[in-house]
Enzyme design. Structure first.
Site, short mmCIF file in Angstrom:
data_model
loop_
_atom_site.label_atom_id
_atom_site.label_comp_id
_atom_site.label_asym_id
_atom_site.label_seq_id
_atom_site.Cartn_x
_atom_site.Cartn_y
_atom_site.Cartn_z
N HIS A 121 0.87 -1.18 0.00
CA HIS A 121 0.00 0.00 0.00
C HIS A 121 0.92 1.24 0.00
CE1 HIS A 121 -2.75 2.95 1.90
NE2 HIS A 121 -3.74 2.17 1.54
N ASP A 198 3.11 -4.68 8.13
CA ASP A 198 1.88 -3.89 8.01
C ASP A 198 0.72 -4.87 8.09
OD1 ASP A 198 -0.38 -2.65 7.11
OD2 ASP A 198 0.52 -1.77 5.31
N GLN A 201 -4.46 -5.25 6.79
CA GLN A 201 -5.45 -6.14 6.17
C GLN A 201 -5.47 -7.53 6.79
OE1 GLN A 201 -7.76 -5.32 3.98
NE2 GLN A 201 -7.04 -3.25 3.59
N LYS A 224 -10.57 -1.13 10.80
CA LYS A 224 -10.77 -2.31 9.96
C LYS A 224 -11.19 -3.53 10.80
CE LYS A 224 -7.40 -0.87 6.48
NZ LYS A 224 -8.11 -0.19 5.42
N CYS A 362 -4.86 2.46 -3.62
CA CYS A 362 -3.65 3.01 -2.98
C CYS A 362 -2.48 2.05 -3.14
CB CYS A 362 -3.87 3.33 -1.51
SG CYS A 362 -5.18 4.51 -1.22
N1 C6P Z 1 -6.27 0.36 2.97
C1 C6P Z 1 -8.10 -0.03 1.43
O1 C6P Z 1 -9.18 0.25 0.92
P1 C6P Z 1 -5.01 3.68 7.28
O2 C6P Z 1 -5.56 4.53 6.18
O3 C6P Z 1 -3.84 4.35 7.94
O4 C6P Z 1 -6.03 3.19 8.24
O5 C6P Z 1 -4.46 2.35 6.57
C2 C6P Z 1 -3.55 2.43 5.53
C3 C6P Z 1 -3.27 1.07 4.97
C4 C6P Z 1 -2.00 0.53 5.11
N2 C6P Z 1 -1.70 -0.70 4.68
C5 C6P Z 1 -2.61 -1.48 4.09
C6 C6P Z 1 -2.24 -2.86 3.66
C7 C6P Z 1 -3.91 -0.99 3.90
O6 C6P Z 1 -4.82 -1.77 3.31
C8 C6P Z 1 -4.25 0.32 4.34
C9 C6P Z 1 -5.62 0.87 4.10
C10 C6P Z 1 -7.63 0.73 2.66
O7 C6P Z 1 -7.40 -0.93 0.98
C11 C6P Z 1 -7.84 2.20 2.51
S1 C6P Z 1 -6.75 2.93 1.33
#
Ligand code: C6P
Length: 404
Positions: A121, A198, A201, A224, A362
């Site tokens: 991401h 990370d 997910q 999430k 993203c």
């Molecule tokens: N992905 C998706 O629709 P935040 O925005 O900080 O809560 O998470 C960022 C982030 C970082 N790593 C991974 C693997 C992610 O999937 C995400 C967030 C969402 O896939 C929103 S872009």
């Protein structure tokens, strides 16, 4: 076996109509829906104990502080961290990664290497690029194959004594691939490198055991996993958190301040400057309790069924191609239909009450790798049903006829 209808009754939004149709919410990868206990816990906090924490001697401040620290303990247990002070509250995954990347600015020298994977991401790419600009370190990329699996033999070759940190997602948001992180953690350590996972997910689908994994850092977002937005967790091994400098300066993170010199507070406060998202931190504990009550075995069983059924049903549609066909995969299906832009399908099926994500998610380097502008992503949660998948498949068929 999960009683999905009973579970669905916990989530008021799932009985909403959207555009006059029953909502089919398949955008769980972006954010999960919230059960009533979580919604109630937010109101309860503001109605009964709202006060600033770690500061006041008054009763409400102590009640709020206790609730916040109890929640930290719940998160510690959830991920099996050794100490509560290894569990930092952040605003989310993005904040956690930036905090660690910023800390490494004081460690890296020009020519040092950072390894990221080809399926990250943007949150797990850009902070490291910014760090490279600051320090002269070099970013190297662990490649993947056409199934969307990282190539471990290439990873082994990239690791060297120049590698200072490896950073990789546990599960890809755009492909659903579950990465072999235990292997990657052990290999990074053999090379003398630190490793950040990370887990954004992964935590909706599984309970990470950070001691068993032996990772140095593990980050995720509360929203999430049925929790509120604006709160997340950065787990860091005590030794690493002691070694890294603070990310932000301000109240809460100090021991003593004079105009000549400031000394910093002990962990976890060193990294928690300013008034935090108190309600969010407390309610994240409620969300984790809820997920554990549902049970991760049940969650996984339900999601596996949805993944298998969804894959089979979607592949019945002519011209549909799935991106992300790894052997180890979670309940995310990214796909395109030949000759149709993902955005057009997304817009039409939204009119039929179906929420999916369309675009690059993203994760532009993944789209570049597959030479596509984006995908349609259906990401399932334990409260979804196979009947909802049928509704989506019929809607896509209709959209396809309208667009071709
Ligand atoms: N992905 C998706 O629709 P935040 O925005 O900080 O809560 O998470 C960022 C982030 C970082 N790593 C991974 C693997 C992610 O999937 C995400 C967030 C969402 O896939 C929103 S872009």
């Amino acid at each position: 076996m999960l009683d999905v209808n009973k579970i669905r009754a916990d989530f008021p939004i799932l009985s909403q109509k959207v555009n006059g149709k029953a909502l089919v919410y398949f955008d769980n990868g972006a954010t999960s829906q919230k059960p009533q206990v979580v919604i109630d816990a937010i109101s309860k906090y503001y109605q009964e104990i709202n006060a600033n924490i770690h500061r006041g001697v008054h009763t409400l401040s102590q009640l709020a502080t206790d609730a916040y620290e109890i929640s930290r303990g719940k998160l510690q247990n959830h991920i099996n961290a050794k100490f509560p002070h290894e569990v930092l509250f952040t605003s989310g995954t993005t904040h956690g990664i930036n905090l660690v990347a910023n800390g490494f600015a004081s460690i890296l020298k020009p020519g040092d290497e950072i390894l990221v994977s080809a399926m990250e991401h943007h949150s797990n790419i850009v902070p490291w690029q910014m760090l490279c600009e600051k320090t002269g370190a070099i970013l190297r990329v662990i490649p993947m194959n056409l199934n969307g699996e990282l190539i471990m033999s290439e990873y082994d070759k990239l690791l060297s004594d120049k590698t200072k940190i490896v950073t990789v997602n546990h599960i890809s948001n755009a492909l659903g691939t579950v990465n072999p992180i235990k292997y990657m953690i052990d290999k990074a350590h053999e090379a003398g490198a630190a490793i950040l996972i990370d887990g954004a997910q992964a935590v909706p689908h599984l309970k990470p055991d950070v001691q068993e994994l032996n990772c140095d850092f593990y980050v995720f977002s509360g929203h999430k996993i049925c929790g509120p937005t604006g709160v997340g967790i950065l787990y860091g091994k005590e030794a690493w958190l002691n070694k890294l400098p603070p990310y932000q300066g301000g109240g809460e993170m100090i021991k003593e301040v004079t105009f000549e010199k400031t000394t910093y507070a002990e962990l976890p406060h060193k990294f928690e400057a300013g008034t935090p998202n108190i309600a969010g931190g407390i309610v994240l504990g409620t969300a984790v309790d809820y997920m554990n009550q549902v049970g991760f075995d049940n969650i996984q069983q339900q999601e596996l069924e949805l993944l298998e059924y969804g894959t089979k049903r979607l592949l019945e549609i002519e011209g549909l191609k799935i991106f992300g066909t790894a052997a180890a995969k979670t309940s995310v299906i990214s796909f395109n239909i030949e000759g149709i832009h993902p955005y057009d399908i997304g817009t039409i099926i939204d009119k039929l009450g179906i929420a999916v994500r369309t675009g690059h998610h993203c994760a532009q380097p993944i789209m570049d790798f597959f030479k596509i502008p984006g995908t349609i992503r259906a990401s399932f949660a334990f409260y979804n049903t196979t009947e909802e998948i049928d509704v989506m498949v019929e809607a896509i068929k209709k959209a396809k006829v309208m667009l071709s």
